[in-house]
Structure formats: structure tokens, C-alpha cells
Design a protein around this motif. Sequence first.
Motif, mmCIF file in Angstrom:
data_model
loop_
_atom_site.group_PDB
_atom_site.id
_atom_site.type_symbol
_atom_site.label_atom_id
_atom_site.label_comp_id
_atom_site.label_asym_id
_atom_site.label_seq_id
_atom_site.Cartn_x
_atom_site.Cartn_y
_atom_site.Cartn_z
ATOM 1 N N MET A 239 0.675 -1.320 -0.032
ATOM 2 C CA MET A 239 -0.190 0.035 -0.024
ATOM 3 C C MET A 239 0.734 1.333 -0.015
ATOM 4 O O MET A 239 0.528 2.243 -0.534
ATOM 5 C CB MET A 239 -0.838 0.042 1.288
ATOM 6 C CG MET A 239 -2.201 -1.143 1.103
ATOM 7 S SD MET A 239 -3.431 -1.035 2.163
ATOM 8 C CE MET A 239 -2.599 -1.605 3.700
ATOM 9 N N LYS A 249 -8.856 4.687 -7.125
ATOM 10 C CA LYS A 249 -10.159 3.799 -7.177
ATOM 11 C C LYS A 249 -9.397 2.249 -7.435
ATOM 12 O O LYS A 249 -9.747 1.710 -8.515
ATOM 13 C CB LYS A 249 -11.040 4.085 -8.385
ATOM 14 C CG LYS A 249 -11.459 5.634 -8.175
ATOM 15 C CD LYS A 249 -12.398 5.883 -9.298
ATOM 16 C CE LYS A 249 -13.001 7.452 -8.899
ATOM 17 N NZ LYS A 249 -14.134 7.541 -10.183
ATOM 18 N N LEU A 250 -8.568 1.737 -6.673
ATOM 19 C CA LEU A 250 -8.070 0.522 -6.867
ATOM 20 C C LEU A 250 -8.936 -0.403 -6.040
ATOM 21 O O LEU A 250 -9.487 -0.225 -5.109
ATOM 22 C CB LEU A 250 -6.799 0.273 -6.145
ATOM 23 C CG LEU A 250 -5.475 0.758 -6.951
ATOM 24 C CD1 LEU A 250 -4.433 0.499 -6.325
ATOM 25 C CD2 LEU A 250 -5.584 0.487 -8.329
ATOM 26 N N SER A 251 -9.321 -1.812 -6.812
ATOM 27 C CA SER A 251 -9.813 -2.706 -6.274
ATOM 28 C C SER A 251 -8.889 -3.926 -6.323
ATOM 29 O O SER A 251 -8.317 -4.597 -7.402
ATOM 30 C CB SER A 251 -11.025 -3.344 -7.104
ATOM 31 O OG SER A 251 -11.983 -2.131 -6.895
ATOM 32 N N LEU A 267 -6.480 -2.033 4.742
ATOM 33 C CA LEU A 267 -7.316 -1.565 3.469
ATOM 34 C C LEU A 267 -8.560 -0.738 3.643
ATOM 35 O O LEU A 267 -8.792 0.163 3.019
ATOM 36 C CB LEU A 267 -7.763 -3.176 2.832
ATOM 37 C CG LEU A 267 -6.678 -3.966 2.452
ATOM 38 C CD1 LEU A 267 -7.014 -5.453 2.331
ATOM 39 C CD2 LEU A 267 -6.206 -3.430 1.105
ATOM 40 N N ARG A 270 -7.603 2.899 4.301
ATOM 41 C CA ARG A 270 -7.411 3.506 3.189
ATOM 42 C C ARG A 270 -8.403 3.616 2.070
ATOM 43 O O ARG A 270 -8.396 4.041 0.943
ATOM 44 C CB ARG A 270 -6.154 2.799 2.239
ATOM 45 C CG ARG A 270 -4.889 3.377 3.104
ATOM 46 C CD ARG A 270 -3.433 2.504 2.638
ATOM 47 N NE ARG A 270 -2.394 3.050 3.013
ATOM 48 C CZ ARG A 270 -1.933 2.918 4.430
ATOM 49 N NH1 ARG A 270 -2.591 1.931 5.156
ATOM 50 N NH2 ARG A 270 -0.691 3.261 4.772
ATOM 51 N N TYR A 272 -9.676 1.015 0.188
ATOM 52 C CA TYR A 272 -9.484 0.289 -0.982
ATOM 53 C C TYR A 272 -10.761 -0.703 -0.829
ATOM 54 O O TYR A 272 -11.061 -1.400 0.120
ATOM 55 C CB TYR A 272 -8.269 -0.229 -1.012
ATOM 56 C CG TYR A 272 -7.012 0.605 -1.171
ATOM 57 C CD1 TYR A 272 -7.090 1.560 -2.026
ATOM 58 C CD2 TYR A 272 -5.932 0.457 -0.459
ATOM 59 C CE1 TYR A 272 -5.965 2.442 -2.429
ATOM 60 C CE2 TYR A 272 -4.735 1.104 -0.739
ATOM 61 C CZ TYR A 272 -4.810 2.112 -1.704
ATOM 62 O OH TYR A 272 -3.886 3.140 -1.823
#
Length: 345
Positions: A239, A249-251, A267, A270, A272
Amino acid sequence: MDMPANAKMQTISGKKYVFIDAPYWNAEKHRGEHKRRYIGKIVEGQFVPNGKYLLSLEKSGTIKPGPIPATECKRQFYGATYLLDQIGDKLGIVDDLKASFPDRYKQLLSLAYFFVLEEGMSAYRLRKWALTHKHPYGRDIPSQRISDLMGSIDEASKMNFFRRQAKRRAEKEYLAFDTTSISSYSELIKLAKYGKNKEGDHLPQVNLALLYGEVSRLPVYFRKLTGNTADVSLIRNLMLDIDFLDMKKLSFVMGRGFYSEKNINDLMKRHYKFLIGIRCGLKIARKHLDEIRGEKMISWENYHDDVGLYAMSFTDEWDYREEQPRTGKCICDKRRVYVHIYFND
């Protein structure tokens, strides 16, 4: 071609060379001197002019330009390297390498082509390969220069390349994160340590962490790690690097080896989105498994044709905990999560 009238011939080591002798006055030495200009030689009784003399005749209009005789004849393989050229252009690899390594990107591409096309070959074999294949650099890279080239790849340039590639992938697909181990007999690799080997080899290993597009399977980031680094401890460093890569916009899609309460909380902290495998023995999984044991899950309404599995989903709450770094105060909250259960009979 006839030899010029003012030309003179001189024999040197058994070969006849042709010169044009031009007398001139040397004002500094106050005497007459001669300046000779080499224009060709005599071969089998015929005058053969050199290229420089022919060019001067063409420029002066004395003779018309003619076809230039071929001085080199060679045959090279181009099919596979042409394919790699097109792949590199389509995926933006060439552009991103050029932006990150402007003075050596062609050498890096040629080296990559060699390792792809000649899998398992040692780097010193590149010399022969470069002579028989058309490639971006176009010349041989001696083995000692390969070591210098690899050693010149600095962290800033490498992360710049990752950042550019990550933006191309993240716009269209999810990013998956996983690790693999590479066993080694070497006693000189500092990263090689004994760890949990997935292949069962009783050897020191180097771990490789990889972030890649879930659909394209194209990598956007990697890290070399010591062989005794556990998967569960990698998320925080990942991270931090992701923040540096400036990805929005992470997945994440991760295996259950990365599961821990701390990782889930980090996670969520942040913001995510993530999908992670969990063990069936965990409390959050066990209570839903108890609800559906028996034949409740095995029904046509729960069968998914696209994956060939029975699946059910549940909404649950996660006990979120966040410790503030300055005050040490712990923030506790409830966060919504979804539990997905899959069954293959």
C-alpha cells in the motif's frame, strides 16, 4: 573509369595506389610544397576510384550518380521480434520504457526479447543471437555490458515505469496481487532464505510479489523479497508503494494467504475495495457455513452457469479497529462486508 590525366601512381607493399598531386606555395615556410589526395587504386590493370572521389565527381556534375554497390550481405530472423515489436507498441511498453530509460530503452528491449525467445539461455549467448535476429538495439551487447546495464536500473526510473504501466491497466480492469517463490542453489544471493515453499523444494528461495491486471494478466509492479517473508506481512509495504504509484480507485483481488485482521483494517482505512479469500475455520465464515449445511445450498437457484459452482452471498459486519499513531487512541467501529461462499460437489 579512366584515371585522371593529372593523377600519379605509387606502389606500396605491392599494391598500386592512385593520387592527385597538387603543388602549392607555403607562405609560412616560403617554399613550394605538394599536397596529395588519395582517389583510388589499380586492380587487375583497371582504375577503381574510392567513394570519396566518386562523391566529389557526382557533386561537380562530372558523372551522374549511380547505384551504390552492396558492401554487406546478411540474413536475419524477424518474425518473432516483429511480433514483440507490435505487442510492445500496443501495450505502451515501448513508450513507457523510452520515457523512463531514454538513453538505454532499446538495449533493455533487445535484452528482454532475447530472454523471451531464448528461454533458459545464459546472457552470454546474446552475442550470437544479436547477429542472427533483427532487434531494437541492432547491435551486440557484450556480456560485461549486460551486467552494467542491469546495474544501472535505478529505483526512481523503475518506479516511473511502473507508474505509467499501472495507469494503463487500472483504467480498464481489476488488479490482482500474489506472490511466488523461486528456489535457488546459490549461496551468493542475499535474498535467498528458507521459507514456506509452495512447491515443496527444500532449498533457500527468493519471493517475488506481483501486482497485475486480473483480465490481461499483465504486470504493473513487482518486488523482490527475502524467502522468509510471509505473505501476510506484505500488504502494508504494497500500500505504501501503491500510494507512490499514484493509482486511484483500486480494487484488489488476493488469496487467503494475505488475510489478517490488521491487513483488512489497513485496507479499510485507505478506502480500498478488495476481494480476499478466507479460511473456513474463521468465525465470520463458520457461522454462515452452519446456516447452509446440508442441501440448502445445493439448489438450482444457487447454481451459477458461468463458473460451474454453487454460490451464496451474505451481508455481515466487521469489527473495525484503527489506532491513531500520535495519541495511541483506538477507534472502534462496525464496517459492512460481504461473505461469498462457493461450493463444488
